[in-house]
Design a protein around this motif. Structure first.
Motif, PDB file in Angstrom:
ATOM      1  N   ALA A 488       0.895  -1.164  -0.030  1.00  0.00           N
ATOM      2  CA  ALA A 488      -0.006  -0.071  -0.001  1.00  0.00           C
ATOM      3  C   ALA A 488       0.899   1.368   0.044  1.00  0.00           C
ATOM      4  CB  ALA A 488      -0.921   0.076   1.204  1.00  0.00           C
ATOM      5  N   ARG A 489       1.774   1.183   0.879  1.00  0.00           N
ATOM      6  CA  ARG A 489       2.815   2.483   0.994  1.00  0.00           C
ATOM      7  C   ARG A 489       3.500   2.712  -0.467  1.00  0.00           C
ATOM      8  NH1 ARG A 489       2.723   5.262   5.429  1.00  0.00           N
ATOM      9  NH2 ARG A 489       1.960   3.986   7.344  1.00  0.00           N
ATOM     10  N   ARG A 490       3.868   1.718  -1.222  1.00  0.00           N
ATOM     11  CA  ARG A 490       4.564   1.776  -2.462  1.00  0.00           C
ATOM     12  C   ARG A 490       3.304   2.022  -3.607  1.00  0.00           C
ATOM     13  NH1 ARG A 490       7.129  -3.065  -0.760  1.00  0.00           N
ATOM     14  NH2 ARG A 490       5.381  -4.566  -1.890  1.00  0.00           N
ATOM     15  N   VAL A 491       2.211   1.787  -3.250  1.00  0.00           N
ATOM     16  CA  VAL A 491       1.365   2.638  -4.244  1.00  0.00           C
ATOM     17  C   VAL A 491       1.251   4.046  -4.157  1.00  0.00           C
ATOM     18  CG1 VAL A 491      -1.171   2.718  -4.869  1.00  0.00           C
ATOM     19  CG2 VAL A 491      -0.035   0.488  -4.581  1.00  0.00           C
ATOM     20  N   ILE A 492       1.182   4.384  -2.738  1.00  0.00           N
ATOM     21  CA  ILE A 492       0.933   5.770  -2.394  1.00  0.00           C
ATOM     22  C   ILE A 492       2.266   6.603  -2.593  1.00  0.00           C
ATOM     23  CG2 ILE A 492       0.885   7.668  -0.440  1.00  0.00           C
ATOM     24  CD1 ILE A 492      -1.459   5.795  -1.068  1.00  0.00           C
ATOM     25  N   GLY A 493       3.552   5.837  -2.629  1.00  0.00           N
ATOM     26  CA  GLY A 493       4.602   6.694  -3.022  1.00  0.00           C
ATOM     27  C   GLY A 493       4.687   6.645  -4.628  1.00  0.00           C
ATOM     28  N   ALA A 494       4.150   5.883  -5.189  1.00  0.00           N
ATOM     29  CA  ALA A 494       4.218   6.049  -6.819  1.00  0.00           C
ATOM     30  C   ALA A 494       3.026   7.044  -7.145  1.00  0.00           C
ATOM     31  CB  ALA A 494       3.662   4.568  -7.545  1.00  0.00           C
ATOM     32  N   MET A 495       1.865   7.352  -6.441  1.00  0.00           N
ATOM     33  CA  MET A 495       1.206   8.348  -6.846  1.00  0.00           C
ATOM     34  C   MET A 495       1.664   9.587  -6.412  1.00  0.00           C
ATOM     35  SD  MET A 495      -2.534   7.209  -4.808  1.00  0.00           S
ATOM     36  CE  MET A 495      -3.623   6.192  -5.602  1.00  0.00           C
ATOM     37  N   ARG A 496       2.488   9.967  -5.532  1.00  0.00           N
ATOM     38  CA  ARG A 496       3.206  11.222  -5.301  1.00  0.00           C
ATOM     39  C   ARG A 496       4.050  11.284  -6.322  1.00  0.00           C
ATOM     40  NH1 ARG A 496       3.823   9.526   1.102  1.00  0.00           N
ATOM     41  NH2 ARG A 496       1.681  10.681   2.069  1.00  0.00           N
ATOM     42  N   ALA A 497       5.005  10.333  -6.780  1.00  0.00           N
ATOM     43  CA  ALA A 497       6.002  10.530  -7.913  1.00  0.00           C
ATOM     44  C   ALA A 497       5.505  10.865  -9.235  1.00  0.00           C
ATOM     45  CB  ALA A 497       6.907   9.266  -8.248  1.00  0.00           C
ATOM     46  N   GLY A 498       4.223  10.278  -9.546  1.00  0.00           N
ATOM     47  CA  GLY A 498       3.462  10.832 -10.650  1.00  0.00           C
ATOM     48  C   GLY A 498       2.773  12.007 -10.605  1.00  0.00           C
ATOM     49  N   TYR A 499       2.246  12.292  -9.399  1.00  0.00           N
ATOM     50  CA  TYR A 499       1.952  13.735  -9.130  1.00  0.00           C
ATOM     51  C   TYR A 499       2.990  14.804  -9.453  1.00  0.00           C
ATOM     52  CZ  TYR A 499      -0.573  17.907  -7.322  1.00  0.00           C
ATOM     53  OH  TYR A 499      -1.204  18.981  -7.075  1.00  0.00           O
ATOM     54  N   ALA A 500       4.216  14.628  -8.825  1.00  0.00           N
ATOM     55  CA  ALA A 500       5.267  15.555  -9.180  1.00  0.00           C
ATOM     56  C   ALA A 500       5.745  15.740 -10.468  1.00  0.00           C
ATOM     57  CB  ALA A 500       6.502  15.012  -7.971  1.00  0.00           C
ATOM     58  N   ALA A 501       5.603  14.424 -11.291  1.00  0.00           N
ATOM     59  CA  ALA A 501       6.058  14.814 -12.789  1.00  0.00           C
ATOM     60  C   ALA A 501       5.220  15.147 -13.609  1.00  0.00           C
ATOM     61  CB  ALA A 501       6.593  13.390 -12.877  1.00  0.00           C
ATOM     62  N   ARG A 502       3.995  15.832 -13.169  1.00  0.00           N
ATOM     63  CA  ARG A 502       3.069  16.022 -14.099  1.00  0.00           C
ATOM     64  C   ARG A 502       3.341  17.161 -15.123  1.00  0.00           C
ATOM     65  NH1 ARG A 502      -2.305  15.005 -12.544  1.00  0.00           N
ATOM     66  NH2 ARG A 502      -3.038  17.163 -13.194  1.00  0.00           N
ATOM     67  N   GLU A 503       4.096  18.211 -14.762  1.00  0.00           N
ATOM     68  CA  GLU A 503       4.600  19.195 -15.710  1.00  0.00           C
ATOM     69  C   GLU A 503       5.810  18.870 -16.665  1.00  0.00           C
ATOM     70  OE1 GLU A 503       3.093  22.086 -16.208  1.00  0.00           O
ATOM     71  OE2 GLU A 503       1.742  21.369 -14.648  1.00  0.00           O
ATOM     72  N   GLU A 504       6.690  18.066 -15.939  1.00  0.00           N
ATOM     73  CA  GLU A 504       7.632  17.511 -16.898  1.00  0.00           C
ATOM     74  C   GLU A 504       6.964  16.685 -18.120  1.00  0.00           C
ATOM     75  OE1 GLU A 504      10.081  13.346 -17.071  1.00  0.00           O
ATOM     76  OE2 GLU A 504       9.447  14.260 -15.153  1.00  0.00           O
ATOM     77  N   LEU A 505       6.092  15.951 -17.719  1.00  0.00           N
ATOM     78  CA  LEU A 505       5.741  14.791 -18.802  1.00  0.00           C
ATOM     79  C   LEU A 505       4.656  15.602 -19.818  1.00  0.00           C
ATOM     80  CD1 LEU A 505       4.768  11.838 -16.420  1.00  0.00           C
ATOM     81  CD2 LEU A 505       6.454  11.949 -18.042  1.00  0.00           C
ATOM     82  N   ARG A 506       4.074  16.657 -19.304  1.00  0.00           N
ATOM     83  CA  ARG A 506       3.369  17.531 -20.132  1.00  0.00           C
ATOM     84  C   ARG A 506       4.162  18.216 -21.221  1.00  0.00           C
ATOM     85  NH1 ARG A 506      -1.198  20.356 -15.916  1.00  0.00           N
ATOM     86  NH2 ARG A 506      -2.477  18.540 -15.601  1.00  0.00           N
ATOM     87  N   ARG A 507       5.336  18.497 -20.907  1.00  0.00           N
ATOM     88  CA  ARG A 507       6.145  19.315 -21.686  1.00  0.00           C
ATOM     89  C   ARG A 507       6.595  18.403 -22.637  1.00  0.00           C
ATOM     90  NH1 ARG A 507       7.609  21.985 -16.789  1.00  0.00           N
ATOM     91  NH2 ARG A 507       9.578  20.623 -16.639  1.00  0.00           N
ATOM     92  N   ALA A 508       7.100  17.237 -22.023  1.00  0.00           N
ATOM     93  CA  ALA A 508       7.605  16.160 -23.042  1.00  0.00           C
ATOM     94  C   ALA A 508       6.981  15.782 -24.059  1.00  0.00           C
ATOM     95  CB  ALA A 508       8.303  15.020 -21.898  1.00  0.00           C
ATOM     96  N   LEU A 509       5.805  15.639 -23.877  1.00  0.00           N
ATOM     97  CA  LEU A 509       4.697  15.006 -24.789  1.00  0.00           C
ATOM     98  C   LEU A 509       4.918  15.333 -26.285  1.00  0.00           C
ATOM     99  CD1 LEU A 509       2.335  13.141 -25.100  1.00  0.00           C
ATOM    100  CD2 LEU A 509       0.784  14.726 -24.728  1.00  0.00           C
TER     101      LEU A 509
END
Length: 566
Positions: A488-509
Motif C-alpha cells: 500500500a505504501r509503495r502505491v502511495i509513493g508511486a502516486m506522489r511521484a506521478g503527481y510531482a512529474a506532471r509538468e515534466e511529462l506534459r512538456r515532454a509529450l
C-alpha cells in the motif's frame, strides 16, 4: 473401445495427471469419479490431451462394489489405480476413514474380481511407515492414510491381488494448492517470520509429471508386484534452505529463524497460525528411496531438477493467486529486471504489444485486452507494485524489460505507467513503433490523483481490497496483492511521484518522435489537450470495463505502423 485401465479418484490432482499420462500412451482408460465429468474433461482439454480413448464412469469407493452397477463394460480392465483419497487437515475421523481406509479396501476387493488383473496400484503416503495409526497424535488425515496402507496390504495378500504401493511425498505441479503450497503462500504474504522445525527438517517433494510417469510404468514390470516405493526427490533442500530458495525467487524476505516444533505445539494456534496436524510432517526423517530410483532407472525415468521445479511451481502458485484465480496464458513468472524480481507474463523477445499497468493494478488488468489482440503480448508488474519487488530506477527497469525485444512493439501505458512509457519513447524511439497512453494521469485533473485523495487515505487506513475495488469500480482480483507487506505504501509513493512529474511529462509529450494515441473514458476527461479516442461509458479503467474497445484501439495503432524487427 473397452477400457484396459481404470483410475479411481480420476478428477483429483494425482488422478487427472495419471489419466493424461495413460491416454498419451494410447491406453484405453476408464476414469472413475464422484462429481461431474467436466471436472476432468475440461482439464484434459486444457492440457491438449486426446480423450477419444477415455470413458468416464461414476463411482463411490466408500460403498461396497464402488457404485459401478450401471458402468460400461469394465471386464477387460487389467490395471487398477487407486488415487482416490481425502486429503485435508481438520477432518473428522469417520470422514477420513471412509475414503482412506474403507474406500481403499473396497477398491482392493473390486480389483480381486477382475479375471485378467495385472496390477492394483495403490497411492499411499510417504509417512505411512511411522508405526500404527494414532488419531489423537497425528490427526485424522495422516492416521487414516497409515491405517489404510496396512489394511490394503493385508486385504491384497488375503485375496491374492498383485499389489504395488506408491508412497509419494508432497506432490508439486500446476494446480497443487495444498500441502507445501501453504508455506509458499505464507512466504508470499509476509506471514512466515519463523519456520517450524530446525535445520534438519525435511519436507521432500516430487514433480507430478514424474509421479504420473512412474505410476504408468509400474504394471508393465513384473518385478514391481508386491513392492512399495517411496517416490520423492532426495535432493529437496532441507526446509530452511527450501524457504530461502523460494523467498529469493519471489523477491520476498525469508524467515528469520526456525522454532522447535514442540514449542510451536505449546503455543496458541491463534499466535502461530500453524495447523497442529501439519506439525508431524516437520521432521528430519529420511526415506528408503533406492528401490524406486533403481526402478526409475530401468524404466528410463528422470526427475526434473528440483530447484528449477520448485521455482516453476511457485510461479504457478502466484500466477493463480494460490487457487483464487487462473494463471495467465503463455509463459509467465518472476524474472530479474534491473534489480527487481519482476512478474512478467508473455513474450519478451518478439512482442507486438507491451502493456504497462496503472495504479493500484497489476499486469492482470490487461488479461481481457490481451485475448483480443492480434500478436504476442508482453505485460509486467511495475517494480514495487503488484507482484514485483522494487527496483533502483523505474527508467532503468523499463529499459531492461524491453532490452530482449527483437521487434518494435506498440508500447502502451495506463495512468501512472504513461510516465515511464513516454520517457522510454523519448529515449529510445528506434526501439518502438508507436505509443498508446490510456487515461494518462499527467493530463487529468489532480484532485483524484495524489496521495491525499480518498483512495490514498483508504489504502493507508487498511480498507479491504473488496471495498477499494468497489470504490474504484474494478474487480476485486485486480487488487489481490495490495495487502502484501509494504504494497500500500509503495502505491502511495508511486502516486506522489506521478503527481510531482506532471509538468515534466506534459512538456515532454510534444517531443515524441513516434506516433502517440491518447485514449480516455468519457467519464474521465483530460484537462490538458484532447484525446484522440474517447470511449463512451468508460471511466479511468477502460481496459477493465471495455477491454474489446481498448484492444481495437491498440490494433489500429499497430496497423498504422510497420513493426519491423530490429
Amino acid at each position: 473401445m473397452t477400457p484396459d485401465s481404470i483410475v479411481f479418484g480420476a478428477a483429483g490432482f494425482i488422478g487427472r495427471s495419471l489419466v493424461a499420462e495413460l491416454l498419451r500412451r494410447e491406453r484405453v482408460v476408464a476414469a472413475a469419479l464422484r462429481g461431474p465429468a467436466d471436472r476432468l474433461t475440461s482439464w484434459l482439454a486444457g492440457q491438449g490431451v486426446d480423450t477419444a480413448r477415455l470413458t468416464v464412469v461414476t463411482a463411490d469407493i466408500a460403498v461396497p462394489g464402488l457404485g459401478l452397477g450401471a458402468a460400461p463394460d469394465l471386464g477387460r480392465v487389467r490395471d487398477v489405480y487407486n488415487t482416490a483419497a481425502r486429503f485435508a487437515f481438520g477432518l473428522g475421523v469417520a470422514e477420513a476413514r471412509a475414503a482412506n481406509v474403507t474406500g481403499a479396501v473396497n477398491v482392493a476387493d473390486w480389483a480381486a474380481t477382475r479375471q485378467g488383473l495385472r496390477r492394483l496400484v495403490h497411492v499411499s503416503g510417504y509417512r505411512v511407515s511411522g508405526g500404527p495409526p494414532d488419531y489423537r497424535r497425528d490427526g485424522a488425515y495422516e492416521a487414516s492414510k497409515r491405517e489404510g496402507d496396512a489394511a490394503v496390504r493385508a486385504r491384497a495378500a488375503e485375496l491374492g491381488v498383485p499389489l504395488t504401493v506408491v508412497n509419494p511425498s508432497s506432490v508439486t505441479g500446476e494446480g497443487q494448492f495444498i500441502g507445501l503450497a501453504s508455506v509458499v503462500r505464507d512466504l508470499w504474504r509476509g506471514r512466515l517470520p519463523l519456520l517450524p522445525g530446525d535445520g534438519r527438517t525435511f519436507l521432500p517433494v516430487v514433480d507430478i509429471g514424474y509421479l504420473a510417469r512412474f505410476m504408468a510404468e509400474v504394471p508393465g514390470h513384473e518385478e514391481t508386484a508386491g513392492e512399495a516405493y517411496w517416490v520423492l526427490d532426495d535432493r529437496t533442500p532441507n526446509l530452511p534452505e527450501l524457504a530461502g530458495l523460494l523467498a529469493a525467487h519471489l523477491g520476498v524476505r525469508p524467515p528469520r529463524a526456525t522454532i522447535p516444533v514442540p514449542l510451536v505445539r505449546r503455543l496458541p494456534r491463534a499466535l502461530t497460525g500453524a495447523d497442529p496436524e501439519t506439525l508431524s510432517f516437520m521432521s528430519g526423517d529420511r526415506y528408503e528411496t533406492a528401490p524406486a530410483l533403481a526402478f526409475a532407472e530401468r524404466a528410463g525415468l528422470r526427475m526434473p531438477p528440483v530447484e528449477e521445479m520448485l521455482r516453476t511451481w511457485a510461479d504457478g502458485l502466484v500466477g493463480a493467486g494460490f487457487g483464487e484465480g487462473e494463471a495467465p496464458r503463455g509463459p509467465y513468472g518472476f524474472r530479474d529486471v534491473a534489480g527487481s524480481r519482476t512478474w512478467v507474463a508473455g513474450e519478451r523477445e518478439s512482442p507486438r504489444y507491451v502493456l504497462l499497468h496503472g495504479l493500484p493494478l497489476d499486469a492482470r488488468s490487461w488479461a481481457e485486452v490481451s485475448e483480443s489482440l492480434d500478436g504476442p503480448v508482453l505485460a509486467a508488474d511495475l517494480p514495487g507494485l503488484g507482484r514485483s519487488s522494487p527496483a533502483r530506477s523505474l527508467g532503468e527497469w523499463t529499459e531492461a524489460l524491453l532490452e530482449p525485444a527483437g521487434t518494435r512493439p506498440v508500447l502502451v501505458g495506463h495512468s501512472f505507467a504513461c510516465g515511464p512509457v513516454l520517457r522510454y519513447a523519448l529515449a529510445r524511439p528506434e526501439r518502438i513503433s508507436a505509443v498508446v497512453l490510456l487515461a494518462p494521469a499527467f493530463l487529468q485533473a489532480p484532485a483524484g490523483w495524489p496521495a491525499r485523495s480518498a483512495f490514498g487515505a483508504a489504502v493507508l487506513r487498511g480498507t479491504s481490497p473488496a471495498r477499494l475495488a468497489g470504490r474504484l469500480g474494478v474487480p476485486e482480483g485486480a487488487l489481490a496483492d495490495l495487502r502484501r507487506p509494504g504494497a500500500a505504501r509503495r502505491v502511495i509513493g508511486a502516486m506522489r511521484a506521478g503527481y510531482a512529474a506532471r509538468e515534466e511529462l506534459r512538456r515532454a509529450l510534444g517531443r515524441a518522435e513516434v506516433p502517440v494515441t491518447i485514449v480516455t473514458g468519457a467519464a474521465d476527461p483530460l484537462v490538458v489537450g484532447e484525446a484522440d479516442v474517447v470511449i463512451e461509458g468508460a471511466g479511468h479503467y477502460p481496459q477493465l470495463t471495455h477491454p474489446r474497445r481498448v484492444a481495437r484501439v491498440l490494433r489500429e495503432a499497430a496497423g498504422r505502423v510497420l513493426p519491423a524487427r530490429l
